[in-house]
Structures are given as structure tokens and as C-alpha cells.
Design a protein around this motif. Structure first.
Motif, PDB file in Angstrom:
ATOM      1  N   THR A 184       0.837  -1.195   0.000  1.00 43.86           N
ATOM      2  CA  THR A 184       0.000   0.000   0.000  1.00 43.86           C
ATOM      3  C   THR A 184       0.879   1.255   0.000  1.00 43.86           C
ATOM      4  O   THR A 184       1.962   1.281   0.579  1.00 43.86           O
ATOM      5  CB  THR A 184      -0.911  -0.002   1.240  1.00 43.86           C
ATOM      6  OG1 THR A 184      -1.715  -1.175   1.222  1.00 43.86           O
ATOM      7  CG2 THR A 184      -1.819   1.221   1.259  1.00 43.86           C
ATOM      8  N   THR A 185       0.414   2.308  -0.671  1.00 41.82           N
ATOM      9  CA  THR A 185       1.156   3.562  -0.770  1.00 41.82           C
ATOM     10  C   THR A 185       1.628   4.036   0.592  1.00 41.82           C
ATOM     11  O   THR A 185       0.835   4.138   1.540  1.00 41.82           O
ATOM     12  CB  THR A 185       0.278   4.644  -1.415  1.00 41.82           C
ATOM     13  OG1 THR A 185      -0.066   4.238  -2.738  1.00 41.82           O
ATOM     14  CG2 THR A 185       1.002   5.968  -1.479  1.00 41.82           C
ATOM     15  N   ASN A 186       2.928   4.304   0.684  1.00 41.83           N
ATOM     16  CA  ASN A 186       3.540   4.756   1.926  1.00 41.83           C
ATOM     17  C   ASN A 186       3.778   6.259   1.821  1.00 41.83           C
ATOM     18  O   ASN A 186       4.593   6.721   1.007  1.00 41.83           O
ATOM     19  CB  ASN A 186       4.858   4.015   2.173  1.00 41.83           C
ATOM     20  CG  ASN A 186       5.369   4.207   3.590  1.00 41.83           C
ATOM     21  OD1 ASN A 186       5.456   5.313   4.080  1.00 41.83           O
ATOM     22  ND2 ASN A 186       5.719   3.099   4.242  1.00 41.83           N
ATOM     23  N   ASN A 187       3.038   7.041   2.607  1.00 39.68           N
ATOM     24  CA  ASN A 187       3.105   8.495   2.508  1.00 39.68           C
ATOM     25  C   ASN A 187       4.134   9.071   3.477  1.00 39.68           C
ATOM     26  O   ASN A 187       4.035   8.871   4.686  1.00 39.68           O
ATOM     27  CB  ASN A 187       1.730   9.120   2.809  1.00 39.68           C
ATOM     28  CG  ASN A 187       0.737   8.851   1.694  1.00 39.68           C
ATOM     29  OD1 ASN A 187       1.096   8.755   0.526  1.00 39.68           O
ATOM     30  ND2 ASN A 187      -0.536   8.753   2.047  1.00 39.68           N
ATOM     31  N   ALA A 188       5.096   9.794   2.914  1.00 33.90           N
ATOM     32  CA  ALA A 188       6.099  10.476   3.731  1.00 33.90           C
ATOM     33  C   ALA A 188       5.651  11.908   3.996  1.00 33.90           C
ATOM     34  O   ALA A 188       4.866  12.493   3.234  1.00 33.90           O
ATOM     35  CB  ALA A 188       7.446  10.475   3.011  1.00 33.90           C
ATOM     36  N   LEU A 189       6.131  12.470   5.081  1.00 35.29           N
ATOM     37  CA  LEU A 189       5.819  13.859   5.394  1.00 35.29           C
ATOM     38  C   LEU A 189       6.570  14.796   4.464  1.00 35.29           C
ATOM     39  O   LEU A 189       7.637  14.468   3.944  1.00 35.29           O
ATOM     40  CB  LEU A 189       6.190  14.167   6.845  1.00 35.29           C
ATOM     41  CG  LEU A 189       5.395  13.430   7.933  1.00 35.29           C
ATOM     42  CD1 LEU A 189       5.985  13.745   9.306  1.00 35.29           C
ATOM     43  CD2 LEU A 189       3.912  13.800   7.876  1.00 35.29           C
ATOM     44  N   LEU A 190       5.997  15.982   4.245  1.00 38.97           N
ATOM     45  CA  LEU A 190       6.631  17.023   3.452  1.00 38.97           C
ATOM     46  C   LEU A 190       6.899  18.198   4.373  1.00 38.97           C
ATOM     47  O   LEU A 190       5.971  18.848   4.848  1.00 38.97           O
ATOM     48  CB  LEU A 190       5.727  17.438   2.283  1.00 38.97           C
ATOM     49  CG  LEU A 190       6.254  18.543   1.378  1.00 38.97           C
ATOM     50  CD1 LEU A 190       7.498  18.076   0.630  1.00 38.97           C
ATOM     51  CD2 LEU A 190       5.162  18.988   0.388  1.00 38.97           C
ATOM     52  N   ASN A 191       8.181  18.475   4.622  1.00 43.16           N
ATOM     53  CA  ASN A 191       8.571  19.532   5.567  1.00 43.16           C
ATOM     54  C   ASN A 191       7.883  19.335   6.921  1.00 43.16           C
ATOM     55  O   ASN A 191       7.363  20.280   7.527  1.00 43.16           O
ATOM     56  CB  ASN A 191       8.228  20.915   5.003  1.00 43.16           C
ATOM     57  CG  ASN A 191       8.972  21.219   3.724  1.00 43.16           C
ATOM     58  OD1 ASN A 191      10.131  20.836   3.561  1.00 43.16           O
ATOM     59  ND2 ASN A 191       8.303  21.897   2.797  1.00 43.16           N
ATOM     60  N   ASN A 192       7.878  18.078   7.366  1.00 42.89           N
ATOM     61  CA  ASN A 192       7.309  17.682   8.658  1.00 42.89           C
ATOM     62  C   ASN A 192       5.790  17.864   8.739  1.00 42.89           C
ATOM     63  O   ASN A 192       5.222  17.875   9.841  1.00 42.89           O
ATOM     64  CB  ASN A 192       7.977  18.459   9.801  1.00 42.89           C
ATOM     65  CG  ASN A 192       9.427  18.071   9.979  1.00 42.89           C
ATOM     66  OD1 ASN A 192       9.784  16.892   9.865  1.00 42.89           O
ATOM     67  ND2 ASN A 192      10.274  19.061  10.241  1.00 42.89           N
ATOM     68  N   ASN A 193       5.133  18.020   7.596  1.00 40.02           N
ATOM     69  CA  ASN A 193       3.691  18.156   7.552  1.00 40.02           C
ATOM     70  C   ASN A 193       3.099  17.175   6.544  1.00 40.02           C
ATOM     71  O   ASN A 193       3.780  16.767   5.593  1.00 40.02           O
ATOM     72  CB  ASN A 193       3.285  19.585   7.156  1.00 40.02           C
ATOM     73  CG  ASN A 193       3.611  20.596   8.230  1.00 40.02           C
ATOM     74  OD1 ASN A 193       3.191  20.457   9.371  1.00 40.02           O
ATOM     75  ND2 ASN A 193       4.383  21.626   7.870  1.00 40.02           N
ATOM     76  N   PRO A 194       1.839  16.781   6.704  1.00 38.52           N
ATOM     77  CA  PRO A 194       1.205  15.938   5.700  1.00 38.52           C
ATOM     78  C   PRO A 194       1.177  16.635   4.342  1.00 38.52           C
ATOM     79  O   PRO A 194       1.027  17.857   4.258  1.00 38.52           O
ATOM     80  CB  PRO A 194      -0.216  15.730   6.245  1.00 38.52           C
ATOM     81  CG  PRO A 194      -0.120  16.012   7.701  1.00 38.52           C
ATOM     82  CD  PRO A 194       0.941  17.047   7.849  1.00 38.52           C
ATOM     83  N   ASP A 195       1.310  15.860   3.308  1.00 39.59           N
ATOM     84  CA  ASP A 195       1.372  16.380   1.939  1.00 39.59           C
ATOM     85  C   ASP A 195       0.008  16.202   1.272  1.00 39.59           C
ATOM     86  O   ASP A 195      -0.476  15.077   1.132  1.00 39.59           O
ATOM     87  CB  ASP A 195       2.460  15.630   1.165  1.00 39.59           C
ATOM     88  CG  ASP A 195       2.618  16.136  -0.258  1.00 39.59           C
ATOM     89  OD1 ASP A 195       1.975  17.139  -0.608  1.00 39.59           O
ATOM     90  OD2 ASP A 195       3.402  15.523  -1.004  1.00 39.59           O
ATOM     91  N   ARG A 196      -0.602  17.319   0.855  1.00 40.98           N
ATOM     92  CA  ARG A 196      -1.911  17.237   0.216  1.00 40.98           C
ATOM     93  C   ARG A 196      -1.863  16.486  -1.116  1.00 40.98           C
ATOM     94  O   ARG A 196      -2.885  16.001  -1.606  1.00 40.98           O
ATOM     95  CB  ARG A 196      -2.501  18.631  -0.014  1.00 40.98           C
ATOM     96  CG  ARG A 196      -1.634  19.519  -0.878  1.00 40.98           C
ATOM     97  CD  ARG A 196      -2.222  20.903  -1.090  1.00 40.98           C
ATOM     98  NE  ARG A 196      -3.270  20.896  -2.100  1.00 40.98           N
ATOM     99  CZ  ARG A 196      -4.440  21.478  -1.968  1.00 40.98           C
ATOM    100  NH1 ARG A 196      -4.744  22.105  -0.861  1.00 40.98           N
ATOM    101  NH2 ARG A 196      -5.327  21.445  -2.933  1.00 40.98           N
ATOM    102  N   ASP A 197      -0.682  16.387  -1.719  1.00 36.69           N
ATOM    103  CA  ASP A 197      -0.542  15.657  -2.976  1.00 36.69           C
ATOM    104  C   ASP A 197      -0.222  14.182  -2.767  1.00 36.69           C
ATOM    105  O   ASP A 197       0.006  13.455  -3.736  1.00 36.69           O
ATOM    106  CB  ASP A 197       0.548  16.300  -3.839  1.00 36.69           C
ATOM    107  CG  ASP A 197       0.171  17.699  -4.293  1.00 36.69           C
ATOM    108  OD1 ASP A 197      -1.026  17.915  -4.570  1.00 36.69           O
ATOM    109  OD2 ASP A 197       1.050  18.578  -4.358  1.00 36.69           O
ATOM    110  N   ALA A 198      -0.171  13.749  -1.505  1.00 35.16           N
ATOM    111  CA  ALA A 198       0.032  12.323  -1.244  1.00 35.16           C
ATOM    112  C   ALA A 198      -1.184  11.543  -1.756  1.00 35.16           C
ATOM    113  O   ALA A 198      -2.253  12.108  -1.993  1.00 35.16           O
ATOM    114  CB  ALA A 198       0.235  12.086   0.249  1.00 35.16           C
ATOM    115  N   SER A 199      -1.011  10.252  -1.918  1.00 36.62           N
ATOM    116  CA  SER A 199      -2.074   9.453  -2.524  1.00 36.62           C
ATOM    117  C   SER A 199      -2.555   8.372  -1.558  1.00 36.62           C
ATOM    118  O   SER A 199      -2.083   8.259  -0.421  1.00 36.62           O
ATOM    119  CB  SER A 199      -1.585   8.811  -3.826  1.00 36.62           C
ATOM    120  OG  SER A 199      -0.455   7.995  -3.589  1.00 36.62           O
ATOM    121  N   SER A 200      -3.490   7.593  -2.014  1.00 37.01           N
ATOM    122  CA  SER A 200      -3.998   6.459  -1.248  1.00 37.01           C
ATOM    123  C   SER A 200      -4.415   5.381  -2.232  1.00 37.01           C
ATOM    124  O   SER A 200      -4.511   5.618  -3.436  1.00 37.01           O
ATOM    125  CB  SER A 200      -5.179   6.881  -0.378  1.00 37.01           C
ATOM    126  OG  SER A 200      -6.242   7.373  -1.173  1.00 37.01           O
TER     127      SER A 200
END
Length: 515
Positions: A184-200
Motif C-alpha cells: 500500500t502507498t507509503n506516505n512520507a511527510l513534506l517539511n514535517n507536515n502531511p502532503d496534500r498531494d500524497a495518494s492512497s
């Protein structure tokens, strides 16, 4: 809650056992989600069949069962009629109800899992058993539900555990899957914040259960698991969020939160009618809402727009300087480029260098929208064009509210009445005349006429009705006329429409009506 029904049929039976699960109170047959063993489905997904000398398990989940559904259920059993009519078929049946522990995430949108839990996944589990379950009823603000708004489901603040964890959600029922979610897609943080362009990833196993999932890597308690939810495309009609977590390792503690992307939440100013407001905006093509650039529009919440019967809201845009703009009125939600979850009515004004009108108005009547929250109306002013970007650009607008009533016309004593009045665009001025039987006789007639002060530039609509306010749209009419319309009129010399440009007339004769 969810169910299983298990049939064990005897050796030597001639017929298969057929059945269905029925709620007599709701007159409803339940869908079977999955069959384990030798059983099969018939008549769609509602009827199960178990052959002789077999063990068949029928699973019911991925549906939100109400309390009335589970209070008095019936298992209706029959045979397939393949054998002799005088032969008995024997079976054992077991009905099992499962009740998951679902923790409620409160209005603070945060829940601390202080009791240690471990990853519950097991390939032999029923699908709902593979998650630690949570539920939240989201009460999002209008500002959060804009076209570029995002929410995140976050799992953070782990104790000293390591490994890959998973978070999934559903808008329908408790989270369920028999998929192991590896890959399953593993979402990393962007600048220590959730990334709105992350996927699922959309997981649909077993068939009939659809959930969105994402993974995250935790190292000695450090890291997070999160999944983005676009506000506009998913949350307009979905306020119930079911969340399932598979924590990394064993004996994990953590916090589950629903958070909004604060960079994409504009400021909304509360106002009360009557009011006149001035402001400054920039050209909308220069603003990217996904980056939190909201200086090209101003947003207002009208707090006292109570549209009772025959009520109205009028919004007028005027006084623009170095600006072409559009003003939007929305029953529940923002307008312009931020519009989401609602539809707007609007009007536009060109900049002062244009030869077009520098004024426009919007009128909303009580019947124009299905009013769910009478006090939640929003006004958006958005800049369309700024001719000179070295100079400031300004606008003004005015909001008025009211209720249509009629002006009583008294012609009893003189047989004549005259009014000089004015009316805003798209609004009405209503008049009423009461007649009695004494006013109606064979030779009587009644004439109502209107004259426009400026018949070339302004078109007036003239309506009549019987027994209620006259008009179009929200009102009814039994006759209508517009000034400045071509209609043949004999002026004694020739047919012409010139003399009628600024006039409308109704003449009433004593025909079939009674008063």
C-alpha cells in the motif's frame, strides 16, 4: 455489528438447503457479502445455498446495520426441490452476531489510544476484525469545505514501536478488508507536515467492501501514518467517517486525528443586513488557492438572512475602481473559484473604463433555494480583471433583506388611484385591490396600467393574479406584460408600437369570475 450464518448439512440429504436472512420489521432481505466453504449464492446476493454433506459459512458485513435490523431477524430455510417430496433434509444452523469495539473521535477531532493495541490482522479473520476501529462525525466549516480544501487522517505520537502501520477509511460502515495491505502507498511527510498531494489506494477485497488506505513507517516511535481526503470531492455529502488502524508492532499507543490543511482555509467575515461594505481584491488569475492565495476574493457570512414566506435577499455590487468583479451569493458555501458543495447565483460588473453598466444586483427569493440552514448565506466578491496593476482596486456592495407585502389600493371613493414608485432590478412592488359584489355589474370594467420613467433603458414587468401576490418564479400570475416590447397598436393613423414602449395595461371585464 455484523453476522455469520453457518449451515452443516447431513450426509445423505437429497436436496441442498436454501435460505435467506430477513428483517420482518423493515421487510428487508440482507445481502450476503462472502461465502466460505461449499456454499453458493442464488437469486443475486440475498439467498444462500448449501449442498448435502457440507459446511457452509455465509458472511454479512460492509453494511451499516441499524438497531431495528438486528432486533428480530428471521432465517427462512427451504429445500431446492431436487429430491422426492416425502424425503426430509437435515441440517444444523448457527447464527453469530459480532460487535466491534468502535472508539468515538470527539468534536475536538482527536482521540488518544492510551490502551496498548497490536496489529490485529490475520488471514483467517472476518474482514472487520483486521482493524482497530474508530468513528468521527465531521462538522466541517464552510471555509474548510472550499474547492482546494484538504483534510488528513493522521496517526501520530507513537510509543517506542517500529514497523509499517496502516490507516484506512470508509464513509459507509466500519473498515473491512481481508487484504494484507502489503505494498500500500507509503506516505512520507513534506517539511514535517502531511502532503496534500500524497495518494492512497482503493482496496476492494472482499468484493463489496471499498476502503481507502495508506501506509506509514514508524521507527522507534518516530514518524506518522496519514491519508489525505480532498474536501470538495468527498466531504460535501459524507460527514460520517469510519477509520481503521493497523498499528506497527505490538502494544502500540498513539493518537488519531482529523486535521485540516490550514493553508487552504480562507478568512470569512460575518456581516448582518442591512449593510454596506467596501474592500479591495486582486485579479483572480494571480491567485492559486491550493497555495493559500486568497487575496483575489473576499468572503462574507450573512448572519441574519432568514427567508420566511415571501422573503428576499438583495445584494448590489457597485462603486468599482480599477476593477472588474463578480459577486456571488451562495446558500451554504463559498462562491467563485472556491465554490464547493453548493451552487451560487452571481452578477458581474466591468471596470470603470468599460462602457457597460457599473452596477449589478442579485435577488434571492424565499422559494429560490431549498433552505436547510436559513441563516447560512455566503457572499463572495472576486476580482476578474485589474486594468492597471500598479493602482489599487476597490469595490462596494450592499445587502438588504425583507419580506414582500402588498400596498392596498383604495379606489372605493374616487374610482381612481395613482402611485409613483421605484423598484430595484429583479425585485417587486406588489399592490392589491379588493372588490365586492357591489363593484361588479354589467357595464363595469377595471384598468390597471404602468408607465416606465425611462422606457428605453429600463424594462418593467407587469403581472396580475387573483388571490395572491403576482409575479414570476416564486409567484404566480394570470397575465404578464413587459414594457419596451413590440406590439401592434392602432394610433388612429397607422399600426405602431412606439406609443407602447413605456406602457403596460390590463383591462378586466365582468366575465366568469365571482368575488
Amino acid at each position: 455489528t455484523y453476522f455469520t450464518i453457518e449451515f452443516n448439512t447431513a450426509t445423505g440429504n437429497d436436496d441442498s438447503i436454501d435460505f435467506y436472512l430477513y428483517d420482518p420489521q423493515e421487510d428487508y432481505i440482507f445481502d450476503i457479502l462472502r461465502v466460505v466453504g461449499s456454499g453458493s449464492l442464488s437469486l443475486g446476493n440475498t439467498h444462500g445455498q448449501c449442498p448435502p454433506n457440507s459446511d457452509c459459512v455465509f458472511e454479512y458485513y460492509c453494511e451499516l446495520y441499524s438497531e431495528t435490523d438486528s432486533s428480530n431477524l428471521e432465517i427462512i430455510v427451504s429445500t431446492s426441490n431436487n429430491g422426492a417430496s416425502d424425503v426430509l433434509s437435515f441440517y444444523d444452523v448457527t447464527f453469530t452476531q459480532y460487535v466491534e469495539v468502535v472508539s468515538i473521535i470527539p468534536s475536538s477531532r482527536t482521540f488518544t489510544q492510551s490502551t496498548p493495541v497490536s496489529d490485529p490482522f490475520d488471514g483467517a479473520n472476518l474482514a472487520p476484525e483486521n482493524f482497530i476501529q474508530y468513528y468521527h462525525e465531521l462538522d466541517a466549516t464552510v471555509a474548510e469545505l472550499n474547492a482546494e480544501g484538504y483534510f488528513f487522517i493522521e496517526v501520530t505520537d507513537f510509543n517506542d514501536v517500529s514497523g509499517t502501520g496502516y490507516v484506512c477509511y470508509s464513509f459507509e460502515t466500519i473498515v473491512s478488508t481481508d487484504d494484507n495491505l502489503i505494498g500500500t502507498t507509503n506516505n512520507a511527510l513534506l517539511n514535517n507536515n502531511p502532503d496534500r498531494d500524497a495518494s492512497s489506494d482503493t482496496i476492494t477485497s472482499p468484493n463489496g467492501c471499498s476502503i481507502e488506505c495508506a501506509a506509514g513507517t514508524i521507527s522507534s516511535g518516530s514518524g506518522s501514518i496519514y491519508i489525505p481526503i480532498p474536501a470538495c470531492s468527498t466531504l460535501c455529502d459524507n460527514t460520517n467517517i469510519w477509520i481503521g488502524v493497523r498499528p506497527p508492532g505490538t502494544d502500540a499507543t498513539y493518537t488519531v486525528s482529523i486535521v485540516t490543511d490550514t493553508t487552504t482555509v480562507p478568512e470569512v467575515t460575518s456581516i448582518s443586513a442591512p449593510v454596506e461594505i467596501g474592500g479591495q481584491v486582486y485579479e483572480s488569475s494571480n491567485c492559486d488557492l491550493s497555495e493559500g492565495e486568497f487575496t483575489c476574493a473576499d468572503y462574507y457570512r450573512l448572519t441574519n438572512a432568514n427567508l420566511n414566506d415571501n422573503g428576499y435577499i438583495t445584494v448590489e455590487l457597485y462603486g468599482l475602481s480599477n476593477l472588474a468583479a463578480t459577486i456571488y451569493l451562495t446558500p451554504v458555501g463559498l462562491g467563485g473559484d472556491a465554490e464547493c458543495c453548493s451552487s451560487s447565483v452571481s452578477c458581474s460588473v466591468d471596470d470603470e473604463t468599460s462602457t457597460s453598466d457599473h452596477y449589478c444586483s442579485i435577488v434571492i427569493n424565499s422559494c429560490d433555494f431549498e433552505i436547510s440552514n436559513a441563516n447560512d448565506y455566503y457572499i463572495t466578491v472576486q476580482g476578474d480583471n485589474v486594468p492597471d496593476d500598479t493602482e489599487p482596486s476597490y469595490y462596494s456592495f450592499r445587502v438588504t433583506t425583507g419580506q414582500y407585502t402588498d400596498i392596498s389600493v383604495d379606489i372605493e371613493s374616487t374610482g381612481f388611484a395613482q402611485f409613483t414608485d421605484s423598484v430595484l432590478p429583479q425585485q417587486y412592488v406588489h399592490y392589491s385591490v379588493d372588490f365586492t359584489n357591489l363593484d361588479i355589474f354589467t357595464s363595469s370594467n377595471f384598468i390597471a396600467e404602468v408607465y416606465a420613467e425611462n422606457p428605453v433603458d429600463e424594462i418593467l414587468s407587469f403581472y396580475w393574479n387573483r388571490g395572491g401576490l403576482a409575479g414570476d418564479g416564486c409567484f404566480e400570475s394570470m397575465g404578464a406584460c413587459e414594457t419596451f416590447t413590440e406590439c401592434d397598436y392602432y394610433n388612429g393613423v397607422t399600426f405602431s408600437y412606439e406609443d407602447l414602449k413605456g406602457q403596460c395595461r390590463f383591462q378586466f371585464l365582468p366575465c366568469e369570475y365571482e368575488v
